[in-house]
Design an enzyme around this catalytic site. Structure first.
Site, PDB file in Angstrom:
ATOM      1  CE1 TYR A 179      -3.761   2.391   0.383  1.00 13.36           C
ATOM      2  CE2 TYR A 179      -2.689   3.150   2.395  1.00 13.36           C
ATOM      3  CZ  TYR A 179      -3.672   3.297   1.426  1.00 13.36           C
ATOM      4  OH  TYR A 179      -4.547   4.360   1.494  1.00 13.36           O
ATOM      5  CE1 TYR A 234       0.706  10.850 -18.664  1.00 17.61           C
ATOM      6  CE2 TYR A 234       2.099   9.530 -17.221  1.00 17.61           C
ATOM      7  CZ  TYR A 234       1.309   9.649 -18.357  1.00 17.61           C
ATOM      8  OH  TYR A 234       1.131   8.571 -19.178  1.00 17.61           O
TER       9      TYR A 234
END
Length: 328
Positions: A146, A160
């Protein structure tokens, strides 16, 4: 009318975000594959003309027809019991799922908000935790599936942003609670309340000296909403800085539920954080945000919600000691 895609829409936080954006006049597309989400969380939205639901796993290619203004990526197992049971899926939704949604945001020229977590700090060596802290995470421990999924999620989002100029937002969510939580998913509040409602002793893992800071869901949603509409691209802590030990919190639950159960202690799971408290200075300055709902009020509302659950829902949990899941 602006259009927003919310992944993990049938989850606890995702469903509350759907409600908020519909209230604000958005057309909401909810997406979930129900691996941990619950259809009951969005049943009240099915007939709303400003809501559309798509059952889909975001680790597969995501296609949305028409324009899209915003994406909120909240698809991920979020409780220890879930991500210890389905570790591969947890890693995939944080990596492949995030990649797919970043690609969709790029194609649609949409702004995307990624749901990260305080777990990126691991078992912190500084206190309280600030956004510039890099964390103390065991990459190969049972919780690493996680923690590292979320850390990778932040990294690819910033890549990005830097490489493609994508409008990105990253929220680091601290312990959040409220109606629609799954009763016994391994998180502290539903675990304690479920035990109280079933007449069981309250289980503390460790000696109870570890701390948490609990934020009511309405406050959390408000912070997320403000962050999405801000012009800040880097991570922001959203949580309640009021810290409490787990032992003290168990005593509060016993008082709230007027039960006579005692507290029992079991072994602390590996890498379980000993301290958790957000520094929200950035959120205050940047978003003019801070939590408004105190724990006493929020816990009362949450307990009233849990009391409405059926006996079947109350006892259907497969809640077990964390160590039993870790061994699998």
């Amino acid at each position: 009318m602006k259009k927003v895609l919310i992944t993990g829409a049938a989850g606890f936080l995702g469903s509350h975000l759907c409600d908020r954006f519909i209230k604000e006049g958005y057309h909401v597309i909810g997406m979930d594959n129900f691996i941990t989400g619950d259809k009951n969380n969005i049943n009240h939205l099915v007939d709303n003309t400003n809501f559309k639901f798509i059952e889909h796993n975001v680790t597969d290619f995501v296609k949305i027809d028409g324009s899209l203004d915003y994406i909120l990526h909240f698809a991920s197992p979020a409780s220890p019991i879930d991500y210890l049971k389905i570790p591969i899926q947890t890693l995939k939704v944080g990596s492949l799922g995030t990649h797919n949604l970043l690609g969709l945001a790029k194609a649609k020229k949409a702004r995307i908000l990624i749901a990260s977590t305080s777990e990126v700090y691991g078992d912190p060596l500084i206190h309280p935790q600030t956004e510039d802290y890099y964390g103390n995470v065991n990459t190969i421990g049972p919780r690493g599936v996680y923690d590292e999924a979320k850390r990778f999620q932040e990294s690819i989002t910033m890549a990005y942003h830097r490489f493609h100029g994508l409008e990105t937002r990253i929220v680091r969510i601290f312990n959040t609670y409220g109606p629609r939580m799954r009763l016994n998913d391994g998180r502290v509040i539903p675990a304690f309340m479920g035990q109280a409602l079933r007449g069981e002793d309250l289980t503390i893992f460790g000696d109870g000296s570890q701390t948490r800071s609990f934020c009511y869901v309405d406050d959390q949603v408000e912070g997320i909403y403000k962050l999405l509409l801000s012009d800040y691209s880097f991570p922001v802590n959203i949580g309640n800085p009021h810290e409490i030990t787990i032992k003290e919190f168990a005593e509060e639950v016993i008082k709230l539920t007027a039960t006579s159960q005692k507290v029992i202690y079991k072994e602390l799971p590996q890498d379980d954080p000993l301290q958790r408290q957000p520094d929200i200075s950035l959120a205050k300055k940047l978003l003019n945000w801070e939590p408004k709902i105190g724990r006493e009020e929020g816990m009362r509302i949450t307990y009233e919600y849990f009391k409405t659950l059926s006996k079947e829902e109350l006892f259907k949990s497969d809640h077990k000691d964390f160590k039993n899941h870790i061994k699998k």
